[in-house]
Design a protein around this motif. Structure first.
Motif, PDB file in Angstrom:
ATOM      1  N   GLU A 192     -13.878  -2.535   1.050  1.00 25.18           N
ATOM      2  CA  GLU A 192     -13.823  -2.844  -0.393  1.00 25.18           C
ATOM      3  C   GLU A 192     -15.224  -2.933  -0.982  1.00 25.18           C
ATOM      4  OE1 GLU A 192     -10.756  -5.820  -1.714  1.00 25.18           O
ATOM      5  OE2 GLU A 192     -10.734  -6.204   0.448  1.00 25.18           O
ATOM      6  N   TYR A 198       0.771   4.154  -2.779  1.00 22.03           N
ATOM      7  CA  TYR A 198       0.407   5.507  -2.377  1.00 22.03           C
ATOM      8  C   TYR A 198       1.473   6.495  -2.846  1.00 22.03           C
ATOM      9  CZ  TYR A 198      -0.842   9.440   0.636  1.00 22.03           C
ATOM     10  OH  TYR A 198      -1.179  10.677   1.128  1.00 22.03           O
ATOM     11  N   LEU A 244      -2.733   3.721  -6.584  1.00 17.66           N
ATOM     12  CA  LEU A 244      -3.717   3.056  -5.712  1.00 17.66           C
ATOM     13  C   LEU A 244      -4.818   2.349  -6.501  1.00 17.66           C
ATOM     14  CD1 LEU A 244      -4.328   5.581  -2.778  1.00 17.66           C
ATOM     15  CD2 LEU A 244      -3.165   3.376  -2.664  1.00 17.66           C
ATOM     16  N   ASP A 245      -5.264   2.990  -7.601  1.00 13.57           N
ATOM     17  CA  ASP A 245      -6.393   2.419  -8.339  1.00 13.57           C
ATOM     18  C   ASP A 245      -6.098   1.046  -8.909  1.00 13.57           C
ATOM     19  OD1 ASP A 245      -8.222   4.428  -7.847  1.00 13.57           O
ATOM     20  OD2 ASP A 245      -7.346   5.708  -9.413  1.00 13.57           O
ATOM     21  N   GLY A 289      -6.842  -1.176   1.953  1.00 13.68           N
ATOM     22  CA  GLY A 289      -6.416   0.187   2.285  1.00 13.68           C
ATOM     23  C   GLY A 289      -6.737   1.152   1.155  1.00 13.68           C
ATOM     24  N   ALA A 290      -6.450   0.727  -0.086  1.00  9.35           N
ATOM     25  CA  ALA A 290      -6.721   1.572  -1.250  1.00  9.35           C
ATOM     26  C   ALA A 290      -8.215   1.862  -1.334  1.00  9.35           C
ATOM     27  CB  ALA A 290      -6.240   0.873  -2.524  1.00  9.35           C
ATOM     28  N   ALA A 291      -9.034   0.855  -1.047  1.00  2.67           N
ATOM     29  CA  ALA A 291     -10.489   1.027  -1.116  1.00  2.67           C
ATOM     30  C   ALA A 291     -10.949   2.054  -0.083  1.00  2.67           C
ATOM     31  CB  ALA A 291     -11.187  -0.309  -0.877  1.00  2.67           C
ATOM     32  N   GLU A 338     -16.509   0.500  -1.389  1.00  2.00           N
ATOM     33  CA  GLU A 338     -15.814   1.189  -2.490  1.00  2.00           C
ATOM     34  C   GLU A 338     -16.331   0.694  -3.843  1.00  2.00           C
ATOM     35  OE1 GLU A 338     -13.367   1.842  -5.722  1.00  2.00           O
ATOM     36  OE2 GLU A 338     -13.242  -0.150  -4.794  1.00  2.00           O
ATOM     37  N   ARG A 359     -18.448   2.959  -6.740  1.00  2.00           N
ATOM     38  CA  ARG A 359     -17.489   3.357  -7.777  1.00  2.00           C
ATOM     39  C   ARG A 359     -18.175   4.043  -8.957  1.00  2.00           C
ATOM     40  NH1 ARG A 359     -13.594  -1.407  -9.525  1.00  2.00           N
ATOM     41  NH2 ARG A 359     -13.032  -1.425  -7.325  1.00  2.00           N
ATOM     42  N   ILE A 419      -9.240   4.493   1.264  1.00  2.00           N
ATOM     43  CA  ILE A 419      -8.793   5.830   0.868  1.00  2.00           C
ATOM     44  C   ILE A 419      -9.703   6.404  -0.218  1.00  2.00           C
ATOM     45  CG2 ILE A 419      -6.916   7.154  -0.214  1.00  2.00           C
ATOM     46  CD1 ILE A 419      -4.942   5.167   1.142  1.00  2.00           C
ATOM     47  N   ARG A 420      -9.961   5.606  -1.241  1.00  2.00           N
ATOM     48  CA  ARG A 420     -10.796   6.091  -2.352  1.00  2.00           C
ATOM     49  C   ARG A 420     -12.221   6.398  -1.889  1.00  2.00           C
ATOM     50  NH1 ARG A 420      -6.907   7.668  -4.559  1.00  2.00           N
ATOM     51  NH2 ARG A 420      -5.891   6.747  -6.385  1.00  2.00           N
ATOM     52  N   ILE A 451      -7.263  12.453   2.236  1.00  2.00           N
ATOM     53  CA  ILE A 451      -6.753  11.415   3.134  1.00  2.00           C
ATOM     54  C   ILE A 451      -5.243  11.279   2.967  1.00  2.00           C
ATOM     55  CG2 ILE A 451      -6.903   8.983   3.799  1.00  2.00           C
ATOM     56  CD1 ILE A 451      -9.487  10.553   4.267  1.00  2.00           C
ATOM     57  N   ASP A 452      -4.541  11.349   4.086  1.00  2.00           N
ATOM     58  CA  ASP A 452      -3.083  11.159   4.060  1.00  2.00           C
ATOM     59  C   ASP A 452      -2.724   9.764   4.518  1.00  2.00           C
ATOM     60  OD1 ASP A 452      -2.458  13.603   3.186  1.00  2.00           O
ATOM     61  OD2 ASP A 452      -1.654  14.370   5.094  1.00  2.00           O
ATOM     62  N   PHE A 453      -1.671   9.250   3.910  1.00  2.00           N
ATOM     63  CA  PHE A 453      -1.091   8.004   4.397  1.00  2.00           C
ATOM     64  C   PHE A 453       0.307   8.392   4.886  1.00  2.00           C
ATOM     65  CE2 PHE A 453       1.367   4.338   4.639  1.00  2.00           C
ATOM     66  CZ  PHE A 453       0.724   3.176   4.278  1.00  2.00           C
ATOM     67  N   GLU A 473      -5.279  -3.814  -1.152  1.00  2.00           N
ATOM     68  CA  GLU A 473      -6.539  -3.444  -1.818  1.00  2.00           C
ATOM     69  C   GLU A 473      -7.561  -2.885  -0.819  1.00  2.00           C
ATOM     70  OE1 GLU A 473      -5.091  -6.390  -1.724  1.00  2.00           O
ATOM     71  OE2 GLU A 473      -6.489  -8.050  -1.428  1.00  2.00           O
ATOM     72  N   LEU A 499      -4.682  -1.229  -7.444  1.00  2.00           N
ATOM     73  CA  LEU A 499      -4.853  -2.253  -6.399  1.00  2.00           C
ATOM     74  C   LEU A 499      -6.314  -2.663  -6.229  1.00  2.00           C
ATOM     75  CD1 LEU A 499      -2.575  -0.795  -3.562  1.00  2.00           C
ATOM     76  CD2 LEU A 499      -2.093  -2.810  -4.948  1.00  2.00           C
ATOM     77  N   LEU A 500      -7.223  -1.752  -6.581  1.00  2.00           N
ATOM     78  CA  LEU A 500      -8.640  -2.005  -6.315  1.00  2.00           C
ATOM     79  C   LEU A 500      -9.149  -3.242  -7.037  1.00  2.00           C
ATOM     80  CD1 LEU A 500      -9.946   1.668  -6.585  1.00  2.00           C
ATOM     81  CD2 LEU A 500      -9.516   0.365  -4.491  1.00  2.00           C
ATOM     82  N   LYS A 501     -10.017  -3.976  -6.360  1.00  2.00           N
ATOM     83  CA  LYS A 501     -10.622  -5.177  -6.977  1.00  2.00           C
ATOM     84  C   LYS A 501     -11.560  -4.738  -8.090  1.00  2.00           C
ATOM     85  CE  LYS A 501     -10.410  -8.933  -3.688  1.00  2.00           C
ATOM     86  NZ  LYS A 501     -10.545  -8.626  -2.260  1.00  2.00           N
ATOM     87  N   LEU A 503       0.829  -1.198   0.000  1.00  2.00           N
ATOM     88  CA  LEU A 503       0.000   0.000   0.000  1.00  2.00           C
ATOM     89  C   LEU A 503       0.869   1.256   0.000  1.00  2.00           C
ATOM     90  CD1 LEU A 503      -2.954   0.992   0.133  1.00  2.00           C
ATOM     91  CD2 LEU A 503      -2.735   1.076   2.604  1.00  2.00           C
TER      92      LEU A 503
END
Lengths: 515, 250
Positions: free
Chosen positions: B230, A504, A509-510, B19-21, B233, B237, B23-24, B33-35, B17, A512-514, A500
């Protein structure tokens, strides 16, 4: 019920000093086998009959408990109050013990102090001998198990008989108890019928029906009650202001033991004290609902000192002198008291609600713990009472799921104590090679995790290991400690595209999304 | 409102995935959102395994890394529990409070309690069952917040999981130290999951899901496992227009 704390403050605030009658401890569990909890539980968990018996029994009690607890509106308040009463008493234990001793003595009873198991057993034996008895009847008591009293009495020519049905079953079968409240929980009715038929009942005469089994035990025990000169009891609560002992039981056997024999000996841990009768009300509301899932306990006997001798009609001299002795036992308790976090365990009222909700206990049963006190409470009490590194491993017999803490009627934060004891135990790991390997590994991992650059490299490496090594590890991992325990029933997670943090940083990031 | 994400080591390393979800999803709701890249591990593993001194260092470091933020949104209930429930014992209550353990919040708490989300425009037409992780239930007391969020989606069929509140058997190093017990607990949990007939198994904790998905894959069952973030998200989408009653608090 009063919620103010209008109590006398103890003359010595805080923890009693350990210079009077603590220094030695002895505990049945000090003779623990070198076999670990892991190997015992791995063996026990294959006993499907045992698992079925325990799962059936605990899920029944769990449901009953949930129902009757939900009926009490101020349940949380009562829990808080109970915890406060216990903490207050434990912080002023010296004061309340002296008050208790004074009141028992005034009521014609005699108080004995035992700093460890050896002393308690010896005092009990001498008292039995003084009465001239060859046998004793017993009320179910955890503390007499803790000090190994039954075996000791037998070695010295005194025959003890357990009068609680489940304890009797264990005694006849030669089993160790596997549950605090339901010691024979690992046995079902058919097995119990067979145990009775192999001992006091004639073969082929008993049906495997609970009422028939109970009736056979009643007949067997009735004679013992009538002929015994001495009863030995434990005690659920000691009330300091009156010098009373309260015994809570469901079968009436406890009341028979307290009233029929002329001589009663109670052996009770010093942590069972509460200040007043009013406090007892709090506990008598919490205990039955937490333990058996009953609204009220069937037989609650409160006993103060020596009962008056009985006079025969028209005569001046009593025909049966009675005696009452109480042995107050330390056996490691004052040492536990000196641990700020661990001392919560001394608040335990032995309801066993924590056993009944524990997912680990449910699968491995009480015998895996090889401890008088099994389950979550055993995992925090035994290592502390025994003070032995071998027992420390019990603190790891938990997923820290927290179900025990949630149901504890005196709010003992069991997960917190487990973590605390794990930390103490990890210091003992310097003594073994494997322990040192573990210590070393956690040290290295700790350094890596405490440094962002190293952590970046490590997380990326894990991804790479999973990507290139995952399929191989899933096949051969079952031979590779320590991951073998995982691979035997699970695969490793699939490798992610990237970590991640990398995604980042790169703005991907996108990806990674399912889908 | 400065908001950081605290995904946990497991999510960062193995399930990015999720974490990314998260954030998005939060960005779609109008937040930045900061990481914080200095974040490493909260110290839970060391604490739970009996290495308190090491855990203490990691804990102190962890809090420092989030100093500039108003909220630290977690998507791993056991890690958020470690910070909120165990740091006060580990570091002392004052140091923990001053260090900001109070601003650590789980995603569903953040969405419902802080942002006040009461509706979400999104579709997820699948049969889903939810495993209530121990720490979501008894650690930070999430209650049914994640399920309430999932319930806002259209098309979703949430099927109750029998004995949902019982532990999945993971317990961190417990799964290695007492693997036989852990395995039995996991298998009984999965038997209940299969019984529901769900297509998707979800939870608020990726460590439970790592355990359960490991078992599902070893048993070769056709079940999708994903974090509830997820699902939220994916469902939102394609949403055009207003996503929620909450529309940004910059």
């Amino acid at each position: 019920m009063s919620t103010d704390s209008g109590r006398p403050e103890g003359p010595n605030e805080g923890i009693p000093r350990a210079n009077t009658w603590l220094l030695r401890t002895e505990h049945r569990d000090q003779q623990r086998s070198p076999v670990s909890f892991k190997s015992r539980s791995t063996r026990e968990i294959r006993n499907l009959q045992m698992r079925k018996n325990i799962s059936h029994a605990t899920s029944t009690i769990r449901e009953k408990r949930k129902k009757v607890v939900s009926e009490v509106e101020n349940w949380e308040e009562l829990r808080t109050r109970a915890a406060q009463i216990k903490q207050h008493t434990l912080s002023n234990l010296d004061f309340y013990l002296e008050e208790y001793e004074r009141n028992v003595t005034e009521a014609g009873g005699q108080v004995h102090w035992a700093r460890d198991a050896t002393e308690a057993r010896q005092i009990a034996l001498e008292l039995v001998r003084e009465s001239g008895a060859q046998s004793v009847i017993k009320v179910k008591s955890m503390v007499t198990e803790e000090i190994g009293l039954n075996d000791f009495l037998v070695e010295n020519g005194i025959e003890p008989t357990e009068t609680d049905l489940a304890e009797l079953i264990c005694q006849l079968a030669g089993d160790e108890s596997s549950h605090i409240l339901v010691p024979a929980i690992h046995r079902n009715r058919v097995e119990i019928r067979d145990i009775f038929e192999a001992t006091f009942a004639k073969k082929g005469t008993l049906e495997a029906e609970p009422s028939k089994i109970a009736e056979a035990a009643r007949q067997h025990l009735r004679e013992k009650f009538l002929e015994s000169k001495v009863a030995i009891t434990g005690g659920n609560f000691l009330v300091a202001e009156t010098g009373s002992v309260a015994i809570v039981e469901s079968e009436g056997n406890g009341r028979m033991c307290l009233t029929l024999p002329n001589n009663v000996i109670s052996i009770v841990g010093i942590e069972k004290l509460i200040p007043t009768m009013e406090d007892l009300e709090v506990f008598l509301t919490l205990l039955p609902r937490s333990s058996t899932g009953e609204r009220m306990n069937p037989y609650t006997t409160i006993w103060t000192g020596r009962p008056p001798a009985q006079l025969e009609l028209g005569k001046e001299t009593p025909f049966n002198e009675k005696s009452y002795h109480i042995i107050l036992l330390d056996n490691g308790r004052t040492r536990v008291l000196s641990d700020e976090i661990g001392k919560q365990a001394l608040s335990c009222i032995r309801c066993s609600a924590c056993l009944n909700v524990c997912p680990v206990y449910e699968r491995v049963g009480g015998h895996s713990y090889e401890s008088v006190y099994p389950g979550p409470i055993g995992a925090i009490l035994t290592p502390q009472l025994v003070g032995d590194p071998l027992a420390g491993e019990l603190a790891f017999a938990s997923t820290l799921c927290g179900a025990c803490y949630e149901v504890c009627p005196v709010k003992i934060n069991i997960p917190e104590i487990l973590i605390h004891l794990r930390s103490i135990h990890s210091d003992h790991k310097r003594d073994t090679v494997l322990g040192n390997i573990e210590r070393g590994s956690f040290g290295v991992v700790g350094i890596v995790m405490g440094n962002t650059n190293l952590f970046n490299i490590a997380t990326a490496s894990v991804s790479r290991i999973l990507k290139y090594g995952g399929p191989v590890l899933n096949r051969v991992g079952k031979y590779l400690p320590p991951i073998n325990g995982w691979i035997e029933s699970r695969t490793l997670p699939a490798a992610p595209k990237e970590t991640l943090r990398d995604a980042y940083r790169k703005g991907t990031l996108d990806a990674l999304l399912k889908k | 409102m400065k908001v950081a994400i605290f995904p946990s080591c497991i999510v960062d390393t193995v399930f990015p995935e999720a974490g990314a979800a998260a954030i998005r999803l939060l960005e779609r709701l109008g937040l930045d959102i900061d990481f914080p890249l200095e974040q490493t591990c909260c110290g839970q593993m060391h604490l739970n395994t009996g290495y308190e001194t090491r855990a203490k260092k990691l804990a102190a470091r962890h809090l420092t890394n989030f100093t500039p933020y108003d909220w630290v949104v977690g998507i791993s209930t056991s890690c958020t529990t470690a910070v909120r429930e165990f740091y006060p014992q580990l570091l002392g209550p004052t140091r923990a409070a001053v260090g900001g353990t109070g601003k650590f919040i789980e995603l569903s708490e953040f969405l419902l309690d802080v942002l006040g989300v009461t509706e979400l425009q999104g579709t997820f037409a699948k049969k889903v069952t939810f495993h209530t992780s121990c720490h979501s239930l008894r650690g930070i007391h999430l209650g049914d917040r994640p399920q309430r969020l999932l319930g806002m989606l259209s098309g979703i069929q949430l099927v109750p999981l029998p004995k949902s509140d019982s532990c999945c058997g993971f317990g961190g190093t417990f799964s290695i130290k007492n693997s036989a017990i852990s395995t039995v607990m996991m298998e009984e949990k999965l038997a209940n999951v299969y019984w529901t007939g769900a297509e998707v198994l979800t939870a608020a904790d990726s460590s439970c899901l790592m355990n359960l998905s490991g078992g599902i894959q070893a048993a070769k069952k056709p079940l999708t496992v994903m974090h509830y973030a997820e699902i939220l998200e994916i469902a939102t989408r394609q949403t055009q227009g207003k996503l929620s009653n909450f529309s940004g608090a910059k």
